[in-house]
Scaffold this motif. Structure first.
Motif, PDB file in Angstrom:
ATOM      1  N   VAL A 359       0.869  -1.167   0.000  1.00 44.23           N
ATOM      2  CA  VAL A 359       0.000   0.000   0.000  1.00 44.23           C
ATOM      3  C   VAL A 359       0.907   1.219   0.000  1.00 44.23           C
ATOM      4  O   VAL A 359       1.766   1.354   0.872  1.00 44.23           O
ATOM      5  N   ALA A 370      -4.618  -0.861   4.303  1.00 52.22           N
ATOM      6  CA  ALA A 370      -3.768  -1.925   4.828  1.00 52.22           C
ATOM      7  C   ALA A 370      -4.549  -2.828   5.793  1.00 52.22           C
ATOM      8  O   ALA A 370      -4.424  -4.062   5.754  1.00 52.22           O
ATOM      9  N   VAL A 380       1.031  -7.261   3.982  1.00 53.24           N
ATOM     10  CA  VAL A 380       0.900  -5.906   3.468  1.00 53.24           C
ATOM     11  C   VAL A 380       2.108  -5.096   3.923  1.00 53.24           C
ATOM     12  O   VAL A 380       2.432  -5.081   5.112  1.00 53.24           O
ATOM     13  N   VAL A 382       3.358  -1.228   3.963  1.00 57.26           N
ATOM     14  CA  VAL A 382       2.953   0.162   3.750  1.00 57.26           C
ATOM     15  C   VAL A 382       4.205   0.999   3.472  1.00 57.26           C
ATOM     16  O   VAL A 382       5.170   0.942   4.235  1.00 57.26           O
ATOM     17  N   ALA A 399      -3.012  -0.938  13.078  1.00 58.31           N
ATOM     18  CA  ALA A 399      -2.085  -1.532  12.104  1.00 58.31           C
ATOM     19  C   ALA A 399      -0.889  -2.169  12.798  1.00 58.31           C
ATOM     20  O   ALA A 399      -0.416  -3.238  12.374  1.00 58.31           O
ATOM     21  N   ILE A 405       1.253  -6.818   8.777  1.00 59.85           N
ATOM     22  CA  ILE A 405       1.416  -5.463   8.251  1.00 59.85           C
ATOM     23  C   ILE A 405       2.792  -4.936   8.641  1.00 59.85           C
ATOM     24  O   ILE A 405       3.145  -4.901   9.820  1.00 59.85           O
TER      25      ILE A 405
END
Length: 530
Positions: A359, A370, A380, A382, A399, A405
């Motif tokens: 992302v 995310a 994911v 970021v 997050a 993440i």
């Protein structure tokens, strides 16, 4: 599959059907066919004007889980491949009602263009049941099919046709094919489909040559929160009002969670858009949807030329065209839209189940994306350009709790890599060390803010260096009689509640202008009589 509550509601919707509608289900064997048959049988049971028929359709349908709609025994051109549940359930119900004689939602000028098509057009619309943008496209093309016997449209649920998805390298929805060739994908709506049709067949625009509305007091361009507020406030003043919009609701329609609209603790974009439409329908407002403003001719009476070929003469204009997703502008982005590059995690997330994605953007939109993707994909990452995230702390905290993440700050995306037509990695640079790195992944979701939809205003009103319409505290632009509000303007803090207030303000300013406008006109008429 369908609850008694839903079936009762369907019984009410179908009570006034004018034509008999048949579900013609392709014969054959498929693991999901019994489920589809039961689904259609339940719907057919709510009305004597609905019937399920099983038939070998002579190659009209692709699969035993495909069916078409007949109206009074005639093929409507509407096909569904898969079970149209989820967001597509409304597409099926609307197709039934429209096929049975209910009025279309499409503007008359759009209908004229579609009716003018002379060549066979077979659309295939690939969708995901989790995609909230897809139904708009399916519903528009279904109406195209009903308007013109030369047009067919098939909704295809990619979840049931994986081999077809792989053969065509589809990684984003909606993806629309025309006569076997890719026609449109990614951020597609009815207006862009119409634009592409006109580009392909320029003669279609002649269907509305010379068409013109009566002189309007106010023409609102855009139908997001700002535009709808401006239209309602103007109509309440007794003014003649027209709203021109390529897509009713604008960006709000893509927002799944809204918790900061004061007095409404929780809602979603689609729900809010539905409420805005219901509220606007309480007033005598002309809505011209799925068309754009191509240009504006200035003057005391202003003239708008629409993409449909129509013109509108108006005393005032309120611009409320909002904004669109900002692009990264790096190599590999545009080339791979729909093949791994996406802008809507809700729509395209399911295509990356179990895969690694990125992302781009650490604001609220990026972190929300995310979090949405984390429940679907393998991981994911970021990417945030600045040293710190811009998102609200409550989102950042959520997050940080997710094991899948990873957040990289102070990094610049340099290139999106692809092989064999699919994204396979991203190249980025650590802005502190200047070290260039690569990360293998399958998808990139771009969430880096918005760009104002002001391109048609160049040379009409003053724009900022960022393309925003420059306005004063009363929503007044550099051109007398033209006002602007919402995300397209220089007003800071792009929020729904702010846009609504700005729309109301623009309307009140336009009303003040019209009082002076009409007074000047009356004085001029009196001088002529004298």
């Amino acid at each position: 599959m369908l609850t008694q509550e839903i079936l009762s509601a369907l019984k009410g919707y179908t009570a006034n059907m004018k034509n008999k509608v048949n579900f013609v289900l392709q014969s054959g064997q498929h693991s999901k066919r019994d489920e589809l048959k039961s689904f259609l049988s339940d719907i057919a049971g709510v009305s004597d004007n609905l019937e399920l028929i099983e038939r070998d359709t002579n190659d009209l349908l692709r699969s035993p889980i495909s069916f078409l709609l007949e109206a009074d025994g005639k093929d409507t051109g509407i096909r569904f491949s898969g079970i149209p549940g989820g967001h597509e359930f409304n597409s099926l119900i609307l197709a039934i009602l429209h096929a049975s004689g209910s009025d279309f939602k499409l503007d008359e000028s759009v209908q004229n263009i579609v009716k003018n098509v002379q060549e066979p057009l077979h659309f295939e619309t690939f969708i995901s049941l989790s995609c909230h943008n897809c139904p708009d496209v399916v519903q528009a093309l279904n109406q195209f099919a009903l308007l013109n016997d030369n047009i067919t449209n098939e909704m295809i649920d990619g979840g049931h046709f994986q081999t077809l998805i792989e053969d065509r390298d589809i990684q984003g929805v909606p993806s629309v094919y025309l006569n076997g060739e890719l026609f449109a994908n990614g951020k597609v709506d009815a207006a862009s489909l119409l634009d592409k049709l006109i580009q392909t067949y320029p003669a279609l625009k002649e269907a509305n040559a010379g068409a013109q509305l009566p002189l309007q007091d106010v023409t609102v361009v855009g139908a997001g929160p700002a535009g709808v507020a401006a239209a309602i406030y103007s109509a309440r003043k007794g003014l003649s009002v027209t709203v021109v919009a390529d897509r009713f609701g604008g960006q709000v329609k893509d927002t799944m969670g809204i918790e900061n609209l004061i007095s409404v603790p929780k809602t979603t974009g689609p729900e809010l858009v539905g409420n805005m439409m219901e509220h606007m329908n309480d007033y005598d407002i002309t809505l011209k949807e799925h068309v754009r403003v191509d240009n504006i001719q200035r003057g005391k009476i202003k003239t708008l030329t629409l993409s449909s070929g129509e013109t509108i003469k108006t005393k005032t204009i309120i611009v409320a065209t909002g904004a669109r997703w900002r692009e990264l502008g790096v190599p590999g982005e545009k080339e791979n839209v729909g093949n791994g590059v996406a802008y809507c995690p809700h729509c395209d997330g399911p295509f990356f189940k179990g895969k690694d994605v990125a992302v781009i953007g650490g604001g609220n939109s990026g972190i929300e994306a995310a979090l949405d993707l984390a429940g679907i994909v393998k991981s994911v990452t970021v990417f945030e350009f600045l040293p710190e995230l811009k998102a609200d702390q409550v989102l950042v905290n959520q997050a940080m709790k997710r094991d899948n993440i990873t957040i990289l700050k102070n990094v610049a995306t340099r290139e999106i890599k692809a092989a064999d037509g699919k994204v396979n990695g991203i190249e980025y640079q650590d802005r502190e060390t200047e070290e260039v790195k690569e990360l293998a992944l399958s998808g990139v979701f771009v969430q880096i803010g918005l760009v104002p939809n002001s391109q048609f205003l160049k040379g009409v009103v003053d724009l900022s260096n960022h393309g925003e319409v420059i306005i004063d505290h009363k929503s007044i632009t550099s051109e007398p009689g033209i006002y602007a509000c919402g995300d397209v303007t220089t007003v800071p803090y792009k929020q729904i509640v702010i846009s609504m207030g700005e729309g109301a303000k623009a309307s009140l300013s336009a009303f003040e202008y019209l009082l002076a406008f009409d007074a000047d006109s009356e004085e001029g008429d009196a001088e002529k009589v004298a």
